[in-house]
Design an enzyme around this catalytic site. Structure first.
Site, short mmCIF file in Angstrom:
data_model
loop_
_atom_site.label_atom_id
_atom_site.label_comp_id
_atom_site.label_asym_id
_atom_site.label_seq_id
_atom_site.Cartn_x
_atom_site.Cartn_y
_atom_site.Cartn_z
CB SER A 17 45.67 36.33 45.12
OG SER A 17 46.09 36.34 43.76
CG HIS A 42 41.28 36.15 44.82
ND1 HIS A 42 40.02 36.71 44.88
CD2 HIS A 42 41.98 36.94 43.97
CE1 HIS A 42 39.97 37.80 44.13
NE2 HIS A 42 41.14 37.96 43.56
CG ASP A 44 43.69 37.51 40.91
OD1 ASP A 44 42.67 38.23 41.01
OD2 ASP A 44 44.51 37.37 41.83
CG MET A 46 44.58 38.93 35.14
SD MET A 46 46.20 39.57 35.56
CE MET A 46 46.05 39.72 37.32
CG HIS A 75 39.26 39.45 40.58
ND1 HIS A 75 40.32 40.18 41.08
CD2 HIS A 75 38.47 40.36 39.93
CE1 HIS A 75 40.19 41.45 40.75
NE2 HIS A 75 39.09 41.58 40.04
CG MET A 77 40.74 41.45 36.98
SD MET A 77 42.35 41.46 37.76
CE MET A 77 42.43 39.76 38.28
CG MET A 146 39.89 46.12 41.93
SD MET A 146 40.43 44.46 42.37
CE MET A 146 42.20 44.57 42.18
CG ASP A 184 42.23 41.62 44.81
OD1 ASP A 184 43.41 41.43 45.16
OD2 ASP A 184 41.72 41.11 43.80
C1 DX5 Z 1 45.44 42.19 41.08
C2 DX5 Z 1 44.76 40.95 41.57
C3 DX5 Z 1 45.06 40.61 42.98
C4 DX5 Z 1 46.50 40.33 43.27
C5 DX5 Z 1 46.75 40.60 44.72
O1 DX5 Z 1 45.03 42.45 39.79
O2 DX5 Z 1 43.37 41.09 41.44
O3 DX5 Z 1 44.25 39.54 43.42
O4 DX5 Z 1 46.90 39.04 42.99
O5 DX5 Z 1 48.10 40.41 44.94
P1 DX5 Z 1 48.85 41.08 46.16
O6 DX5 Z 1 48.22 40.59 47.41
O7 DX5 Z 1 50.25 40.60 45.98
O8 DX5 Z 1 48.72 42.58 46.00
ZN ZN Z 2 42.05 39.58 42.44
#
Ligand code: DX5
Ligand code: ZN
Length: 234
Positions: A17, A42, A44, A46, A75, A77, A146, A184
């Site tokens: 990620s 990955h 992310d 948001m 991903h 979100m 998650m 994740d």
């Molecule tokens: C959280 C994200 C993850 C996050 C994982 O909302 O979806 O992908 O970046 O990070 P680590 O591996 O540091 O928990």
């Molecule tokens: Zn993620």
């Protein structure tokens, strides 16, 4: 275009990620992860609405796409994945995972993502039961469980999500579907063994990959070494 459907489900795949990387050097960080053995990347996304944090969107992805040929495991979100699916596909995303908990109708989001030319994943927040995704399993390519509350990197792994992982995997096997099971949040060289033992074959890892004291290559090799586990162990 990279096709997630061609990836195996019987060995651990590592999806670093970028949330944990140096954003001022995003292109180089992705290249570094690829050279270190990452299977996919990955991303992310948001929106500050579905989760209480804002990361990046299509313009940033479009720009890193020019520097990387890797499969972008995106991903989302965000509250309105269908509204933005086409924009993410045009920016160069290969795969889009959205949250079952978002307010848009699930079937419509799946169809919109497919029409945009991407493979489809559904993610479950910690409070959502495994059975909620069962009606959609034959229409998707990936389930993302998650193992933290979505929104931030660097949180602690929730072992309480393992029964859910095993339940989803059992259903995938029972129906003989080619669906990736991804986890994740808080995954490192220790917790990866736990998720692998519960049927997960794709792991997202931010902090433990980009900030591993022994370097990224060691970090990814240790994650790969956790599997595969035999289906009979579930
Ligand atoms: C959280 C994200 C993850 C996050 C994982 O909302 O979806 O992908 O970046 O990070 P680590 O591996 O540091 O928990
Ligand atoms: Zn993620």
């Amino acid at each position: 275009m990279n096709d997630l459907r061609k990836l195996p489900t019987d060995r651990i795949l590592v999806s670093p990620s970028v949330l944990a990387c140096d954003f001022s050097r995003l292109g180089e960080e992705i290249a570094r992860a690829e050279a270190a053995g990452a299977d996919v990347i990955h991303l992310d996304v948001m929106d500050g609405h579905f989760v209480p944090n804002i990361s990046f969107g299509p313009p940033v992805i479009r720009s890193v796409r020019k520097r990387s040929g890797m499969l972008f495991d995106t991903h989302l979100m965000i509250s309105e994945p269908a509204r933005y699916a086409q924009a993410f596909a045009e920016a160069g995303c290969d795969h889009l995972t959205f949250h079952l908990e978002c307010p848009e109708p699930t079937g419509e989001v799946i169809d919109t993502i497919r029409k945009a030319g991407c493979t489809v994943g559904i993610s479950l927040k910690p409070a959502t039961p495994a059975e909620a995704v069962f009606p959609w399993l034959d229409r998707i390519d990936l389930v993302l469980v998650m193992t933290v509350e979505p929104g931030f990197g660097g949180q602690s792994f929730m072992a309480g999500q393992m029964a859910k992982c095993a339940a989803v995997k059992r259903e995938i096997l029972r129906r003989k579907l080619h669906v990736q099971l991804e986890a994740d949040g808080g995954i490192d060289e220790k917790t990866v063994r736990t998720v692998a033992a519960h049927g997960v074959n794709m792991v997202v890892a931010g902090t433990s990959v980009f900030r591993h004291p022994a370097g990224m290559e060691t970090a990814i090799a240790k994650l790969h070494a956790a599997g595969p586990l035999l289906d009979s162990e579930l």
